[in-house]
Design a protein around this motif. Structure first.
Motif, short mmCIF file in Angstrom:
data_model
loop_
_atom_site.label_atom_id
_atom_site.label_comp_id
_atom_site.label_asym_id
_atom_site.label_seq_id
_atom_site.Cartn_x
_atom_site.Cartn_y
_atom_site.Cartn_z
N VAL A 407 30.18 43.27 2.93
CA VAL A 407 30.59 42.18 2.04
C VAL A 407 29.55 41.60 1.25
O VAL A 407 28.50 41.44 1.95
CB VAL A 407 31.49 41.04 2.59
N ARG A 408 29.56 41.44 -0.19
CA ARG A 408 28.46 40.86 -0.79
C ARG A 408 28.78 39.31 -1.06
O ARG A 408 30.26 39.03 -1.67
CB ARG A 408 28.08 41.47 -2.20
N PHE A 409 27.86 38.29 -0.77
CA PHE A 409 28.37 37.06 -1.25
C PHE A 409 28.01 36.69 -2.47
O PHE A 409 26.77 36.89 -3.11
CB PHE A 409 27.63 36.02 -0.03
N ASP A 410 28.80 35.89 -3.40
CA ASP A 410 28.44 35.36 -4.45
C ASP A 410 27.89 33.99 -4.42
O ASP A 410 27.03 33.86 -5.67
CB ASP A 410 29.68 35.11 -5.42
N HIS A 411 27.92 33.30 -3.60
CA HIS A 411 27.24 31.79 -3.29
C HIS A 411 26.61 31.84 -2.21
O HIS A 411 27.13 32.53 -0.94
CB HIS A 411 28.09 31.01 -3.80
N GLU A 412 25.76 30.88 -1.79
CA GLU A 412 24.95 30.72 -0.68
C GLU A 412 26.25 30.34 0.36
O GLU A 412 27.04 29.57 0.36
CB GLU A 412 24.16 29.67 -0.69
N THR A 413 26.21 31.23 1.53
CA THR A 413 26.84 31.16 2.60
C THR A 413 26.45 31.03 3.90
O THR A 413 25.54 31.70 4.24
CB THR A 413 27.83 32.48 2.50
N THR A 414 26.67 30.08 4.75
CA THR A 414 26.14 29.70 5.75
C THR A 414 27.28 29.78 7.02
O THR A 414 28.29 29.37 7.16
CB THR A 414 25.66 28.21 5.86
N MET A 415 26.82 30.63 7.95
CA MET A 415 27.44 30.89 9.15
C MET A 415 26.72 30.35 10.44
O MET A 415 25.96 30.81 10.67
CB MET A 415 27.82 32.54 9.49
N VAL A 416 27.71 29.63 11.28
CA VAL A 416 27.20 28.91 12.38
C VAL A 416 28.27 28.87 13.63
O VAL A 416 29.43 28.34 13.18
CB VAL A 416 26.58 27.38 12.36
N GLY A 417 28.14 29.69 14.70
CA GLY A 417 29.22 29.74 15.80
C GLY A 417 29.37 31.23 16.33
O GLY A 417 28.60 31.80 16.36
N TYR A 418 30.84 31.27 16.39
CA TYR A 418 30.94 32.24 17.27
C TYR A 418 31.68 33.52 16.48
O TYR A 418 32.91 33.40 16.38
CB TYR A 418 31.93 31.93 18.70
N PRO A 419 31.45 34.54 16.15
CA PRO A 419 31.85 35.62 15.45
C PRO A 419 32.71 36.53 16.57
O PRO A 419 32.50 36.68 17.79
CB PRO A 419 30.86 36.55 14.95
N LYS A 420 33.78 37.33 15.95
CA LYS A 420 34.53 38.24 16.86
C LYS A 420 35.25 39.10 15.79
O LYS A 420 35.28 38.98 14.73
CB LYS A 420 35.70 37.29 17.79
N ALA A 421 35.40 40.23 16.65
CA ALA A 421 36.25 41.37 15.89
C ALA A 421 37.61 41.68 16.73
O ALA A 421 37.53 41.62 17.90
CB ALA A 421 35.26 42.74 15.93
N ARG A 422 38.67 41.82 15.65
CA ARG A 422 39.92 42.24 16.07
C ARG A 422 40.01 43.60 15.43
O ARG A 422 40.27 43.73 14.20
CB ARG A 422 40.85 41.13 15.62
N LEU A 423 40.13 44.64 16.01
CA LEU A 423 40.08 46.15 15.56
C LEU A 423 41.37 46.82 16.37
O LEU A 423 41.70 46.56 17.50
CB LEU A 423 38.75 46.75 16.07
N TRP A 424 41.95 47.38 15.47
CA TRP A 424 43.10 48.28 15.67
C TRP A 424 42.37 49.78 15.95
O TRP A 424 41.92 50.32 15.01
CB TRP A 424 44.05 48.36 14.94
N VAL A 425 42.44 50.30 17.16
CA VAL A 425 41.72 51.62 17.52
C VAL A 425 42.44 52.53 18.18
O VAL A 425 43.60 52.38 18.74
CB VAL A 425 40.36 51.34 18.21
N GLU A 426 42.17 53.81 17.84
CA GLU A 426 42.85 54.97 18.60
C GLU A 426 41.81 56.10 18.87
O GLU A 426 40.57 56.37 18.26
CB GLU A 426 43.74 55.54 17.35
N ASP A 495 40.66 31.24 20.47
CA ASP A 495 40.62 32.11 19.31
C ASP A 495 39.30 32.29 19.04
O ASP A 495 39.31 33.54 18.25
CB ASP A 495 41.59 31.34 18.22
N GLU A 496 38.46 31.37 19.00
CA GLU A 496 37.02 31.83 18.65
C GLU A 496 36.32 32.87 19.67
O GLU A 496 35.41 33.76 19.38
CB GLU A 496 36.03 30.61 18.69
N VAL A 497 36.51 32.75 20.88
CA VAL A 497 35.81 33.44 21.88
C VAL A 497 36.82 34.11 22.79
O VAL A 497 37.14 33.50 23.76
CB VAL A 497 34.80 32.63 22.81
N PRO A 498 36.91 35.33 22.69
CA PRO A 498 37.99 36.17 23.61
C PRO A 498 37.22 36.43 25.05
O PRO A 498 36.11 36.88 24.83
CB PRO A 498 38.25 37.36 22.78
N VAL A 499 37.98 36.22 25.97
CA VAL A 499 37.36 36.45 27.42
C VAL A 499 38.38 37.60 28.01
O VAL A 499 39.54 37.48 28.08
CB VAL A 499 37.27 35.21 28.20
N HIS A 500 37.65 38.74 28.44
CA HIS A 500 38.63 39.65 29.13
C HIS A 500 38.27 39.61 30.77
O HIS A 500 37.59 39.10 31.29
CB HIS A 500 37.77 41.05 28.71
#
Length: 581
Positions: A407-426, A495-500
Motif C-alpha cells: 500500500v502507498r500512502f498519500d499523506h503522512e501516516t503514523t502507526m503506533v501499537g499492535y499489528p496483526k494479520a487475519r489470513l485465510w489459508v490452505e 481484538d488487537e493481540v491474538p493469543v494462541h
C-alpha cells in the motif's frame, strides 16, 4: 494425566581458563577497592572506595546455599541495594565474551568498571551514588549448591529469599530493588510476582515474559537456536543443569512445566520502570505483554529506538533510572512522579526518529485499528475488502517462497501499537504450514528501509546482520504461526493481540480453508507521502535468527501455500493508525 517433570543434564565445575571474568574465582572475604582502582586496562577507574564482600553464602528456604558478591560504598551509612540476577557468572562483566559484545555493538568498555554483571548495573556508578549492588550466582551456577533451572518460578522464590536476607544486613537500609536487561529483566518478573516484602522497585529492561511463546516455541514453531545458546553458554556448576531443549522436544504443547515458566506478572505490585523497544525480536513481545498485564499501580514505560545494551549503559538513561530509584528507595522528592507514564518512540528509518514522546498509555490515545485487505489480483492492500475471491500461491520449496502486498500512502501516516494479520489459508500437498509474516517500510521508490540499532555501522555489522542478528538491525515487524497450532485462547485474546492456547494440534485436510490470526511485534512507524508498506507472507524466516552465530530454523514446510483474498475469505492486515492531529 501424564506426569510432567523438568529434564536435567549433568553439569560440571567451571574449568580454569581465560573465558571467565577477573572476579569469577571462589575467594570469600571482604576487601576494599580504593578510588582509582582499575580492574583491568580497558575499564574505567573507580570514582570512590568500594567495599567488596566476595562469595558470601546465603541459605535459601530449602537449605540450598548460593554465593553472592556485594559491592557497597565504604562508610557506615546504610544504603539500598540493587540485585542483578542471572546465571552468567558474578564476574562475567570483565570476561572476553562480554567485552566482545561491547565491541560488536560499538560500545567502549571504558564506560564500565568491569565489576558489573553482564547486562547488569555497574557498581562504579551506583556505589558512587549511595547504592550497593548484589551479584548472585543462582542455584546450580558456579559454586552455588543445587540444580540450576532456566527462567522458572523457582528462581523467583530463590531471589525472594535473597532479597529478604539482604534487607536485614547491617549495611542495608532495608530497601531492595532489581535492575538489568534480558535474563536480568526476566528474573524481575518472576521475583516481583513472589512479592518479597522488602522489594521496593524493579527495572526490567527488555525481557521475555513467557518461555514457551517467546523463546522455544514462538508461534508454535520450535525455533530453539537461542535456547541452545542459553543452555550451553550459561555458567555450569557442580550438580545438574536444566535441559530446556530436551523439554521442548518432550513437551511440544503447553503444559504445567511451561506454565511455571510464565511469571505471574499480575501479582506484581511494586513500582516498575519498564524499558522496551520495537526492534528486539527476542524480547519485544514479552516486554510489552508484561507491561500490559503487570499489576503495579505505579508503572512507567519507556520505548527507545536502539538496542538494549547501548540504551542501558547510556549515561542519560542511567541518570533517569537513578531518579526513579532515588524516589522509591530513598524517598527523595525529586519530581519523578511527574514523569509521563509512557514515553514512546516513532521510527522513520531515515534519520528522523523521535523519542520520549509522552502519553498516558500504550498505544497512545487517538489510535484507530484499521483493516487493510489483501487483494490477490493487484497484490495491493486496500481499506475496502475486494468483492471477488482471488488466491495467491507460492511453492514452499521454490524461490521466492513468499508473496507480498503493498500500500502507498498519500499523506503522512503514523502507526503506533499492535499489528496483526487475519489470513485465510490452505495447504496443498501438506497437512500443516509454518507461516512467517513481515511488515516492511519502503521508500517512495520501493527500496526497503532499515536501521541499525547499535552505534557500530561498520562493514562487520553489515555482514552479520544481512541474514540474521535481527536485534542489531531493524527491518520491520514480524510474526509467525504453525497453522496446526492456530487455536485461540479466548480468555487471553483481544481484538488487537491474538493469543494462541498451544494446547492442541489441528492438522489441515485437503481443500480445507482456515482462518488464522497472527500477532506481529508492536510498531511505532511514520510513513511520509509516497512511501509504502509491504506485507510479506513467507514459508521461511526472512529476518534470520536473533543473534550472530545462532542456528537458523529450517521450517517444516512442503507443497504449496495458498493465501485466499476477497469475498468470504477476506484476509487483512490490521494496523494501529494514529488520528491526524
Amino acid at each position: 494425566m501424564a506426569r510432567v517433570e523438568k529434564v536435567f543434564m549433568p553439569s560440571h565445575p567451571l574449568e580454569p581458563g581465560d573465558r571467565y571474568g577477573v572476579l569469577s574465582g571462589f575467594d570469600p572475604g571482604t576487601r576494599t577497592l580504593p578510588a582509582g582502582f582499575r580492574l583491568a586496562p580497558p575499564f574505567r577507574a573507580l570514582p570512590v572506595d568500594i567495599v567488596l564482600d566476595k562469595d558470601v553464602p546465603v541459605t535459601l528456604r530449602d537449605g540450598v546455599t548460593i554465593y553472592v558478591d556485594i559491592f557497597r560504598p565504604a562508610g557506615a551509612e546504610k544504603v539500598p541495594v540493587i540485585v542483578a540476577w542471572s546465571p552468567y557468572g558474578k564476574g562475567e562483566g570483565s570476561a572476553p565474551a562480554a567485552m566482545a559484545v561491547f565491541g560488536l555493538v560499538g560500545l567502549d568498555n571504558a564506560i564500565v568498571s568491569g565489576l558489573h554483571k553482564f547486562e547488569g548495573p555497574d557498581p562504579a556508578y551506583w556505589c558512587a551514588h549511595g547504592y550497593a549492588i548484589c551479584n548472585p550466582d543462582p542455584r546450580g551456577v558456579s559454586d552455588s549448591e543445587g540444580d540450576s533451572v532456566l527462567w522458572d518460578r523457582q528462581e523467583g522464590q530463590d531471589c525472594h529469599d535473597l532479597i529478604e536476607w539482604l534487607a536485614v544486613q547491617d549495611w542495608c537500609s532495608g530497601k531492595v530493588a532489581m535492575s538489568g536487561t534480558s535474563y536480568l529483566a526476566v528474573a524481575q518478573w518472576f521475583t516481583a510476582a513472589e512479592q518479597p516484602p522488602h522489594l521496593a522497585a524493579i527495572n526490567p529492561w527488555e525481557g521475555i515474559s513467557d518461555v514457551y511463546r517467546d523463546l522455544v516455541m514462538r508461534g508454535g514453531i520450535p525455533d530453539t537456536g537461542f535456547a541452545r545458546q542459553l543452555r550451553d553458554n550459561s555458567f555450569w556448576g557442580k550438580n545438574r543443569k536444566e535441559d530446556i531443549l530436551a523439554e521442548a522436544q518432550r513437551y511440544p504443547l503447553m503444559n504445567q512445566l511451561w506454565q511455571n515458566k510464565i511469571p505471574r506478572v499480575d501479582r506484581i505490585t511494586v513500582p516498575a520502570y519498564v524499558v522496551a523497544s520495537y526492534s528486539n525480536t527476542l524480547h519485544t513481545a514479552g516486554t510489552f505483554r508484561a507491561w500490559r498485564q503487570i499489576g503495579s499501580k505505579d508503572k512507567w514505560l519507556r520505548i527507545h529506538n536502539s538496542q538494549e545494551w547501548p540504551d542501558y549503559y547510556d549515561e542519560a538513561n542511567t541518570e533517569d533510572l537513578r531518579r526513579f530509584f532515588d524516589h522509591f528507595l530513598k524517598g527523595e522528592d525529586n519530581g519523578w512522579e511527574q514523569t509521563p507514564r509512557v514515553r514512546y518512540a516513532l521510527l522513520d528509518l531515515e534519520g528522523g526518529d523521535r523519542v520520549n514522546l509522552a502519553a498516558h498509555q500504550f498505544p497512545p490515545e487517538g489510535i484507530a485499528y484499521t483493516k487493510y485487505y489483501l487483494d490477490g489480483r493487484s497484490r495491493t492492500l486496500r481499506t475496502q475488502a475486494p468483492a471477488q475471491q482471488v488466491t495467491t500461491v507460492y511453492d514452499t520449496q521454490a524461490n521466492p517462497s513468499w508473496v507480498s502486498f503493498i500500500v502507498r500512502f498519500d499523506h503522512e501516516t503514523t502507526m503506533v501499537g499492535y499489528p496483526k494479520a487475519r489470513l485465510w489459508v490452505e495447504a496443498e500437498g501438506a497437512d500443516d504450514m509454518d507461516l512467517f509474516v513481515f511488515v516492511q517500510k519502503l521508500s517512495e521508490q520501493g527500496t526497503p528501509l532499515q536501521g541499525f540499532t547499535v552505534p557500530n555501522h561498520g562493514a562487520m555489522i553489515h555482514d552479520v546482520t544481512e541474514r540474521g542478528a535481527s536485534i542489531l538491525r531493524y527491518k520491520g515487524s514480524s510474526g509467525r504461526l504453525r497453522v496446526s497450532m492456530r487455536h485461540l485462547d479466548e480468555t487471553m485474546s483481544t481484538d488487537e493481540v491474538p493469543v494462541h492456547s498451544f494446547d492442541r494440534i489441528e492438522k489441515l485436510t485437503p481443500g480445507e480453508v482456515v482462518a488464522v490470526d497472527i500477532d506481529l511485534l508492536p510498531i511505532g512507524l511514520v510513513f511520509y507521502p509516497g512511501e509504502q508498506l509491504r506485507l510479506i507472507i513467507s514459508a521461511q524466516n526472512l529476518f534470520g535468527p536473533w543473534m550472530p552465530g545462532l542456528r537458523e530454523y529450517a521450517p517444516r514446510n512442503s507443497g504449496q501455500h495458498i493465501i485466499h483474498t476477497g469475498g468470504e475469505h477476506s484476509s487483512y492486515l490490521q494496523l494501529p493508525i494514529m488520528a491526524v492531529r
